[in-house]
Enzyme design. Structure first.
Site, PDB file in Angstrom:
ATOM      1  N   SER A 106       0.821  -1.176  -0.104  1.00 35.14           N
ATOM      2  CA  SER A 106       0.146   0.000   0.150  1.00 35.14           C
ATOM      3  C   SER A 106       0.757   1.348   0.093  1.00 35.14           C
ATOM      4  CB  SER A 106      -0.902   0.081   1.270  1.00 35.14           C
ATOM      5  OG  SER A 106      -1.876  -1.024   1.023  1.00 35.14           O
ATOM      6  N   CYS A 173       3.439  10.033  10.560  1.00 37.44           N
ATOM      7  CA  CYS A 173       3.969  10.428   9.372  1.00 37.44           C
ATOM      8  C   CYS A 173       2.897  10.529   8.459  1.00 37.44           C
ATOM      9  CB  CYS A 173       5.057   9.201   9.226  1.00 37.44           C
ATOM     10  SG  CYS A 173       5.534   9.265   7.612  1.00 37.44           S
ATOM     11  N   ASN A 471       4.140  -3.150  13.829  1.00 33.29           N
ATOM     12  CA  ASN A 471       4.423  -2.135  12.376  1.00 33.29           C
ATOM     13  C   ASN A 471       5.920  -1.726  12.535  1.00 33.29           C
ATOM     14  OD1 ASN A 471       1.947  -2.320  11.036  1.00 33.29           O
ATOM     15  ND2 ASN A 471       1.305  -0.301  11.678  1.00 33.29           N
ATOM     16  N   TYR A 472       6.546  -1.724  13.512  1.00 35.54           N
ATOM     17  CA  TYR A 472       8.210  -1.743  13.582  1.00 35.54           C
ATOM     18  C   TYR A 472       8.452  -3.038  13.127  1.00 35.54           C
ATOM     19  CZ  TYR A 472       7.301   3.229  15.434  1.00 35.54           C
ATOM     20  OH  TYR A 472       6.910   4.521  15.387  1.00 35.54           O
TER      21      TYR A 472
HETATM   22  C1  LIG Z   1       8.874   7.256   8.083  1.00 31.96           C
HETATM   23  C2  LIG Z   1       7.975   6.134   8.838  1.00 31.96           C
HETATM   24  C3  LIG Z   1       7.287   6.699   9.869  1.00 31.96           C
HETATM   25  C4  LIG Z   1       6.042   5.791  10.595  1.00 31.96           C
HETATM   26  N1  LIG Z   1       5.128   6.721  11.395  1.00 31.96           N
HETATM   27  C5  LIG Z   1       4.352   5.786  11.933  1.00 31.96           C
HETATM   28  C6  LIG Z   1       3.462   6.280  13.092  1.00 31.96           C
HETATM   29  O1  LIG Z   1       3.257   7.604  13.121  1.00 31.96           O
HETATM   30  N2  LIG Z   1       2.276   5.456  13.601  1.00 31.96           N
HETATM   31  C7  LIG Z   1       2.273   4.066  13.247  1.00 31.96           C
HETATM   32  O2  LIG Z   1       1.489   3.583  13.762  1.00 31.96           O
HETATM   33  N3  LIG Z   1       3.300   3.659  12.466  1.00 31.96           N
HETATM   34  C8  LIG Z   1       4.487   4.440  11.744  1.00 31.96           C
HETATM   35  N4  LIG Z   1       5.196   3.853  11.105  1.00 31.96           N
HETATM   36  C9  LIG Z   1       5.185   2.119  10.789  1.00 31.96           C
HETATM   37  C10 LIG Z   1       4.057   1.916   9.840  1.00 31.96           C
HETATM   38  O3  LIG Z   1       2.703   1.880  10.627  1.00 31.96           O
HETATM   39  C11 LIG Z   1       4.218   0.650   9.329  1.00 31.96           C
HETATM   40  O4  LIG Z   1       5.437   0.623   8.378  1.00 31.96           O
HETATM   41  C12 LIG Z   1       3.305   0.321   8.197  1.00 31.96           C
HETATM   42  O5  LIG Z   1       3.064  -1.066   7.873  1.00 31.96           O
HETATM   43  C13 LIG Z   1       3.183   1.088   6.903  1.00 31.96           C
HETATM   44  O6  LIG Z   1       2.026   0.952   6.197  1.00 31.96           O
HETATM   45  P1  LIG Z   1       2.209   0.805   4.302  1.00 31.96           P
HETATM   46  O7  LIG Z   1       0.959   0.608   3.754  1.00 31.96           O
HETATM   47  O8  LIG Z   1       2.950   2.164   4.263  1.00 31.96           O
HETATM   48  O9  LIG Z   1       3.317  -0.230   4.359  1.00 31.96           O
HETATM   49  P2  LIG Z   1       3.664  -1.411   3.284  1.00 31.96           P
HETATM   50  O10 LIG Z   1       5.137  -1.636   3.093  1.00 31.96           O
HETATM   51  O11 LIG Z   1       2.908  -1.343   1.961  1.00 31.96           O
HETATM   52  O12 LIG Z   1       2.855  -2.665   3.961  1.00 31.96           O
HETATM   53  C14 LIG Z   1       3.297  -3.041   5.352  1.00 31.96           C
HETATM   54  C15 LIG Z   1       2.810  -4.452   5.732  1.00 31.96           C
HETATM   55  O13 LIG Z   1       1.484  -4.386   5.518  1.00 31.96           O
HETATM   56  C16 LIG Z   1       1.006  -5.566   4.439  1.00 31.96           C
HETATM   57  N5  LIG Z   1       0.009  -4.577   3.446  1.00 31.96           N
HETATM   58  C17 LIG Z   1       0.143  -3.328   2.811  1.00 31.96           C
HETATM   59  N6  LIG Z   1      -1.136  -3.272   2.264  1.00 31.96           N
HETATM   60  C18 LIG Z   1      -1.841  -4.200   2.654  1.00 31.96           C
HETATM   61  C19 LIG Z   1      -3.416  -4.458   2.303  1.00 31.96           C
HETATM   62  N7  LIG Z   1      -3.764  -3.570   1.793  1.00 31.96           N
HETATM   63  N8  LIG Z   1      -4.037  -5.421   2.778  1.00 31.96           N
HETATM   64  C20 LIG Z   1      -3.249  -6.337   3.673  1.00 31.96           C
HETATM   65  N9  LIG Z   1      -1.757  -6.121   4.081  1.00 31.96           N
HETATM   66  C21 LIG Z   1      -1.367  -5.286   3.490  1.00 31.96           C
HETATM   67  C22 LIG Z   1       2.268  -5.472   3.512  1.00 31.96           C
HETATM   68  O14 LIG Z   1       2.424  -6.610   2.748  1.00 31.96           O
HETATM   69  C23 LIG Z   1       3.547  -5.526   4.365  1.00 31.96           C
HETATM   70  O15 LIG Z   1       3.453  -6.758   5.252  1.00 31.96           O
HETATM   71  C24 LIG Z   1       5.924   4.537  10.355  1.00 31.96           C
HETATM   72  C25 LIG Z   1       7.050   4.027   9.406  1.00 31.96           C
HETATM   73  C26 LIG Z   1       7.941   4.816   8.499  1.00 31.96           C
HETATM   74  C27 LIG Z   1       8.959   4.191   7.639  1.00 31.96           C
END
Ligand SMILES: Cc1cc2nc3c(=O)[nH]c(=O)nc-3n(C[C@H](O)[C@H](O)[C@H](O)COP(=O)(O)OP(=O)(O)OC[C@H]3O[C@@H](n4cnc5c(N)ncnc54)[C@H](O)[C@@H]3O)c2cc1C
Ligand SMILES: *[C@@H]1O[C@H](CO)[C@@H](O)[C@H](O)[C@H]1NC(C)=O
Ligand SMILES: *[C@@H]1O[C@H](CO)[C@@H](O)[C@H](O)[C@H]1NC(C)=O
Ligand SMILES: *[C@@H]1O[C@H](CO)[C@@H](O)[C@H](O)[C@H]1NC(C)=O
Length: 533
Positions: A106, A173, A471-472
């Site tokens: 995502s 973020c 999520n980390y």
């Molecule tokens: C710079 C930064 C700041 C952050 N700040 C915060 C914060 O303020 N609060 C917080 O809670 N977390 C924070 N995080 C952690 C963040 O919540 C996780 O990295 C989260 O998984 C990101 O979601 P994404 O869709 O961007 O990631 P992706 O890398 O797309 O997905 C993460 C995981 O979820 C799975 N996934 C993605 N989309 C779906 C879907 N539609 N259905 C099922 N599974 C799916 C992926 O396969 C993977 O395993 C931060 C991370 C970073 C890098």
């Protein structure tokens, strides 16, 4: 007997035909897609193979951790970016049928690149939801349907566009994808008042391992429970979340106050641990801990920045601080009264005059090579121990820590209400991070430091289990065990991310995806674990 022999012969012929013509994996997938998409001609089928000019830019587009884009890291055979839900269903059916390992992406912020890299299987593809990013806000009902590929910043913006007194309590973020963010918890600066993103989800639409779209009613309460905190990529593809909006005041207040060691940072940090989890729940004060220049040239120091959001005006904030945290010495001059949406930009680190429309850009603004870890702290770290910690902290030039207070609403939600178990008794969460820009050059050094510092923190972290935020994502957890396919390995990280909820997650997984189609390095395993994990 005879018919069996001829059957076998036919099979051998078929096998050799498929081997000799050797049509590529993406062609096989593409052919299958056109058979299964309900509206095959209305939308283009966008499949990017490594020979396509756009392959690299699409692969790298949202990938946050440059460590997982290094040349030595496996790359997907192709990337599929569906334009329509039926194409997501078809992708699941076809990947399953043809044995193609699938990663869901995502927002691409996964700490260990799990949404765009498979370290365990080949061939693999990325199902990138970047084109599915609708946000439909319904102010009269205090709800919104939000599509998985949207960023949380887009969601905040679309809410603020319709109302200045509604908000949503999720990530700080703004470029996080809500697909991955909400599957793991989703904390932000209103968590002490309203809990996590997952605590404010009321419905969802998911594509299951059979390619069916299920809403809350159709999936049942067990699966609906599991997807709200059980981590991404284990139960299906989230298409939509339905969220409950929360009230925010017309005026909120933000501030950042920084103190170095020379300015009494230790005493203050010791005090913050006691105050921040218990203070007025309209107030969220996190601490960003970095390295800075000391007063003597060449000398390094530690700086602690107290960054806060208060759901109210400055007068009220100053009263709260005077009563509960006078040690910080907060003055009116330090404070900025603003709207909720502008406070989002402030906390996310945008310069003061940045227009909120930046949230619609939907792409990360900066990237780095990084490694991170997390801890939950249940006992105040003594002031005298802090000095010892700084000695190790200062050994890595990319080191960063963020201490994030709990309490308030977080303590009132039961550990088993969602898979996210770090609730009552948690004082704060620590995020450890080391980032660098020079690729592989000093990577081993940074990685070593991170593991060492984490080891030094052991006495102060939660115990039995040492809890971590899913999520980390941290692939170090459980890596000390040899057999990476056994359920016992899953238990090592399973209990640390989910505590007792892990057992229920395994039960749900066993029921909804017994063949373990949705899997990655740390996905929830089904009970009859068989061969694949
Ligand atoms: C710079 C930064 C700041 C952050 N700040 C915060 C914060 O303020 N609060 C917080 O809670 N977390 C924070 N995080 C952690 C963040 O919540 C996780 O990295 C989260 O998984 C990101 O979601 P994404 O869709 O961007 O990631 P992706 O890398 O797309 O997905 C993460 C995981 O979820 C799975 N996934 C993605 N989309 C779906 C879907 N539609 N259905 C099922 N599974 C799916 C992926 O396969 C993977 O395993 C931060 C991370 C970073 C890098
Ligand atoms: C790259 O892939 C896209 C999406 O499938 C397609 O539209 C485009 O024509 C391809 N470009 C090349 C040069 O093959
Ligand atoms: C610290 O000092 C160095 C060298 O004098 C300088 O380049 C750097 O910008 C300073 N860092 C901060 C945070 O002030
Ligand atoms: C790993 O564990 C599984 C399940 O417990 C077992 O069947 C398998 O033989 C083990 N493999 C190795 C290499 O020990």
């Amino acid at each position: 007997m005879h018919s069996m022999m001829s059957l076998l012969a036919t099979f051998v012929v078929l096998l050799s035909v498929s081997l000799s013509t050797s049509i590529s994996i993406e062609e096989t997938f593409n052919n299958c897609l056109s058979l299964h998409s309900q509206i095959p001609n209305q939308f283009p089928t966008s499949i990017y193979t490594s020979t396509n000019k756009s392959y690299t830019s699409i692969l790298e587009s949202t990938a946050q951790n440059l460590r997982y884009l290094l040349p030595s890291v496996p790359k997907p055979d192709f990337i599929f970016t569906p334009f329509h839900e039926s194409q997501v269903q078809a992708a699941v059916i076809c990947a399953k049928q043809h044995g193609i390992h699938l990663r869901i992406r995502s927002g691409g912020h996964d700490y260990e690149g799990l949404s765009y890299v498979s370290l365990i299987e080949k061939p693999f593809m990325i199902l990138d939801l970047v084109k599915l990013r609708a946000v439909n806000v319904d102010i009269p009902h205090n709800t919104a349907w939000i599509q998985a590929g949207a960023t949380i910043g887009e969601v905040y913006y679309r809410i603020s566009e319709k109302s200045s007194v509604h908000g949503f309590p999720a990530g700080l973020c703004t470029t996080l994808g809500i697909g991955g963010l909400i599957t793991g918890g989703a904390y932000g600066s209103m968590m002490r008042k309203y809990g996590l993103g997952v605590d404010n989800v009321i419905d969802a639409k998911i594509v299951d391992a059979n390619g069916k779209i299920l809403d809350r009613k159709a999936m049942g309460e067990d699966l609906f429970w599991a997807i709200r905190g059980g981590g991404g990529g284990s139960f299906g593809v989230i298409l939509w979340w339905k969220i409950k909006l929360v009230p925010v005041p017309q005026t909120v207040t933000v501030f950042t106050v920084t103190k170095s060691l020379e300015q009494g940072a230790n005493k203050l940090l010791y005090r913050w641990q006691q105050v921040a989890p218990n203070i007025d729940e309209n107030l969220f004060i996190r601490v960003i801990i970095q390295q800075g220049n000391g007063s003597v040239p060449g000398q390094r120091t530690v700086t602690t920045s107290y960054q806060a959001l208060f759901l109210g005006g400055v007068n009220r904030l100053l009263q709260v601080m005077k009563k509960s945290f006078p040690e910080l010495g907060l003055t009116r001059k330090d404070c900025l009264e603003t709207s909720w949406i502008k406070s989002v930009l402030y906390i996310a680190g945008y310069p003061n005059d940045t227009p909120p429309e930046i949230l619609l850009k939907g792409k990360p603004t900066s990237k780095a090579y990084f490694k991170a870890k997390s801890d939950f702290v249940r006992q105040v770290i003594p002031e005298t121990s802090l000095n010892t910690l700084w000695k190790v902290f200062l050994q890595d030039d990319g080191a960063l820590m963020i201490w994030n207070p709990y309490g308030g609403m977080m303590s009132r939600i039961a550990e088993s209400a969602t898979p996210f178990p770090h609730r009552k008794g948690t004082l704060y969460k620590i995020q450890y991070l080391t980032g660098w820009i020079d690729g592989e050059k000093n990577m081993a050094k940074h990685m070593r430091w991170m593991r060492k510092f984490y080891y030094y923190m052991t006495p102060y972290a939660s115990k039995y289990p040492r809890e971590n935020y899913v999520n980390y994502r941290d692939l170090d957890i459980g890596m000390n065990q040899k057999n990476s396919t056994s359920l016992s390995l899953a238990y090592s990280w399973g209990y640390r991310y989910f505590k007792g909820n892990f057992n229920r997650l395994v039960k749900v997984k066993t029921k909804v995806d017994p063949s373990n189609f949705f899997r990655h390095e740390q996905s929830i395993p089904p009970l009859a674990i068989g061969k694949k994990m």
